[in-house]
Design an enzyme around this catalytic site. Structure first.
Site, PDB file in Angstrom:
ATOM      1  N   GLU A 112       0.828  -1.214   0.000  1.00 57.28           N
ATOM      2  CA  GLU A 112       0.000   0.000   0.000  1.00 57.28           C
ATOM      3  C   GLU A 112       0.859   1.260   0.000  1.00 57.28           C
ATOM      4  O   GLU A 112       0.791   2.108   0.901  1.00 57.28           O
ATOM      5  CB  GLU A 112      -0.953  -0.010   1.203  1.00 57.28           C
ATOM      6  CG  GLU A 112      -1.875  -1.208   1.178  1.00 57.28           C
ATOM      7  CD  GLU A 112      -3.030  -1.173   2.170  1.00 57.28           C
ATOM      8  OE1 GLU A 112      -4.087  -1.736   1.876  1.00 57.28           O
ATOM      9  OE2 GLU A 112      -2.871  -0.566   3.241  1.00 57.28           O
ATOM     10  N   GLU A 167      -5.341  -8.149  -1.797  1.00 60.48           N
ATOM     11  CA  GLU A 167      -6.041  -8.037  -0.510  1.00 60.48           C
ATOM     12  C   GLU A 167      -7.495  -7.709  -0.777  1.00 60.48           C
ATOM     13  O   GLU A 167      -7.795  -6.804  -1.570  1.00 60.48           O
ATOM     14  CB  GLU A 167      -5.470  -6.906   0.361  1.00 60.48           C
ATOM     15  CG  GLU A 167      -4.190  -7.239   1.052  1.00 60.48           C
ATOM     16  CD  GLU A 167      -3.765  -6.178   2.062  1.00 60.48           C
ATOM     17  OE1 GLU A 167      -4.649  -5.585   2.718  1.00 60.48           O
ATOM     18  OE2 GLU A 167      -2.553  -5.951   2.174  1.00 60.48           O
TER      19      GLU A 167
HETATM   20  C1  BG6 Z   1      -4.447  -3.214   4.632  1.00 62.93           C
HETATM   21  C2  BG6 Z   1      -3.127  -3.721   5.121  1.00 62.93           C
HETATM   22  O1  BG6 Z   1      -4.437  -1.847   4.804  1.00 62.93           O
HETATM   23  O2  BG6 Z   1      -5.615  -3.603   5.284  1.00 62.93           O
HETATM   24  C3  BG6 Z   1      -3.190  -4.933   6.007  1.00 62.93           C
HETATM   25  O3  BG6 Z   1      -2.263  -3.956   4.046  1.00 62.93           O
HETATM   26  C4  BG6 Z   1      -4.393  -4.847   6.916  1.00 62.93           C
HETATM   27  O4  BG6 Z   1      -1.974  -5.061   6.694  1.00 62.93           O
HETATM   28  C5  BG6 Z   1      -5.638  -4.791   6.049  1.00 62.93           C
HETATM   29  O5  BG6 Z   1      -4.475  -5.854   7.863  1.00 62.93           O
HETATM   30  C6  BG6 Z   1      -6.923  -4.804   6.820  1.00 62.93           C
HETATM   31  O6  BG6 Z   1      -6.902  -3.834   7.830  1.00 62.93           O
HETATM   32  P1  BG6 Z   1      -7.241  -4.218   9.308  1.00 62.93           P
HETATM   33  O7  BG6 Z   1      -7.012  -2.990  10.091  1.00 62.93           O
HETATM   34  O8  BG6 Z   1      -8.660  -4.641   9.288  1.00 62.93           O
HETATM   35  O9  BG6 Z   1      -6.314  -5.301   9.711  1.00 62.93           O
END
Ligand code: BG6
Length: 470
Positions: free
Chosen positions: A173, A364
């Site tokens: 990111e 993701e």
């Molecule tokens: C992304 C990151 O921003 O979102 C991850 O790359 C992160 O590391 C994911 O875990 C989800 O966010 P969160 O706060 O729900 O874990």
């Protein structure tokens, strides 16, 4: 049922980051990273050192349980697994001349295990885990010397694993550097931190990413190097041209990262922004030449969309993944306020494909939700139909984008096994197909249990998306 448009060889799997799964924060020579001093994620300031309430210190103990966990991924049929390498395992302080062999050996073991099942590794070189020493001594990525430290680290990884790892991501990111400087780029908060400092840090990361791409081509010829950005569609709050323009400008602030990575130079609109802010960056001729080493593919995270407006009275910030934005009144939200918008995923894939014409990788996507462990016929599980619905609906849109002509290499859902959240550092914000018995207060056996979504995803993978419900 939908007619599946997932191409043959489409990579299916899951994604995690070292600091959210490994634990063993001080074992085998590992140094501290910025995550070891963020017990509440982004909710409160850092602590001076590791504190017992920081769930990431033990996380889900993947460091010792990786073989068992990878076996479960294999059982689901994963053909790809995205994980990050903890920089501070390899260079504990970040500025050493020589790497830590015990740290390198750990990832050899992880790769051995993946190879056993024919799972393609997808490695993030830097995922929100800058060595703490680099933050404290150098001010993180505001300092140009970070490029050299990162270069040495990346070269070490390519030399060691280059024959075994095809897909690499340079920075998780990368556009988050402007929004969460400490977690994203090891930039400690200070009163005199300026916007120019952040843009300079962005520039250093972009140069470092390009140099890593060049080095990979020298030492690991089969490697495919990608950038990784937060994808977040932005909708105008009203149909007014002023709102549309505000949306374009905000979108530009994210697209700039992909533009530089894919085109090798800063776009005009970005230079204009700097000019209008009166910011002059330190960009050398060598930097410009380095930036020309563009990526092989573009990867991104996608969780949610936001709205935006030119009207300052309506500019409220809702909950959300790092960048944030105005809540869209037409969309539902997760328990953590992240707005759920499957169609937005198709919009960003189409936009990125049309703009950059580079293969895309969804690395993701997922739903953070509270799960309840129940016992059915003596077997502990979670009936997570809400997660299945979320993933199904998003995957259908990936299929739609592919049908639109986009080249998508694969899909790794986030947190395929429950992990510690990045933004809140909670265990209770769960994304996995596999439940991990660990609670927000640190209690729990760390036992793993398959959720209902485990079998669902296995079936999706088995018939290459053919079981998805349109
Ligand atoms: C992304 C990151 O921003 O979102 C991850 O790359 C992160 O590391 C994911 O875990 C989800 O966010 P969160 O706060 O729900 O874990």
């Amino acid at each position: 049922m939908t007619t599946t448009s997932f191409p043959e060889g489409f990579l299916w799997g899951g994604a995690v980051a070292a600091n959210q799964i490994e634990g063993a924060y001080d074992q085998d020579g590992k140094g501290l990273s910025v995550q070891d001093v963020l017990p509440q994620g982004l909710r409160t300031p850092r602590t001076p050192g590791p504190t017992p309430d920081n769930l990431k210190l033990e996380a889900i103990d993947f460091y010792h349980r990786y073989a068992q966990d990878i076996a479960l991924f294999a059982e689901m049929g994963f053909t790809v697994f995205r994980f990050s390498i903890a920089w501070s395992r390899i260079f504990p302080n970040g500025d050493e001349a020589e790497p830590n062999e015990a740290g390198l050996a750990f990832y050899d073991r992880v790769l051995d295990e993946l190879e056993k099942y024919g799972i393609e590794p997808l490695v993030t070189i830097s995922h929100y885990e800058t060595p703490l020493h680099l933050a404290d001594e150098y001010g993180g990525w505001t300092d140009r010397r970070m490029i050299g430290f990162y270069e040495r680290y990346a070269r070490t990884l390519f030399e060691r694993y280059g024959r075994r790892v095809k897909y690499w991501l340079t920075f998780n990111e990368v556009n988050s550097v402007l929004h969460e400087p400490f977690m994203s780029a090891g930039i400690p908060p200070r009163d005199d931190l300026t916007e120019r400092d952040l843009y300079q840090a962005m520039h250093h990361e972009l140069v470092a990413s390009a140099r890593a791409t060049r080095i990979a081509r020298e030492v690991a010829p089969g490697a495919q190097v990608g950038c990784m950005i937060i994808a977040m569609p932005i909708y105008p709050l009203t149909p007014s041209p002023a709102d549309a323009l505000a949306v374009m400008e905000l979108d530009h602030s994210n697209l700039a990262f992909g533009d530089v990575h894919t085109r090798g130079a800063y776009p005009g609109y970005f230079l204009r922004t700097l000019r209008e802010k009166g910011i002059e960056l330190d960009i050398t001729d060598e930097d410009r030449a380095d930036l020309r080493h563009t990526v092989d593919f573009v990867s991104f995270s996608y969780y949610m969309s936001v709205a935006h407006t030119a009207d300052p009275d309506k500019l409220v910030r809702g909950e959300g993944n790092i960048i944030g934005g105005i809540p869209n009144p037409t969309l539902p939200a997760s328990e953590w306020g992240w707005q759920i918008d499957p169609v937005g995923l198709r919009l960003v894939i189409d936009q990125f494909w049309e703009r950059w014409q580079k293969p895309l990788f969804v690395v993701e996507n997922g739903l953070g939700a509270r799960d309840e462990l129940v016992e059915i016929d003596g077997v502990k599980t979670v009936l997570d139909d809400y997660r299945i619905d979320y993933l199904n609906d998003h995957l259908v849109q990936v299929g739609e984008a592919i049908a639109d002509g986009a080249e998508v290499l694969g899909y790794t859902s986030w947190g395929c096994i429950d992990i510690v959240s990045a933004t809140t550092a909670q265990m209770s914000k769960r994304y996995g197909y596999i439940y991990v018995d660990r609670n927000d207060d640190g209690s729990g056996s760390l036992e793993r249990y398959k959720k209902k979504s485990f079998d669902w995803y296995a079936e999706v993978i088995r018939i290459n998306g053919g079981s998805l419900r349109a």
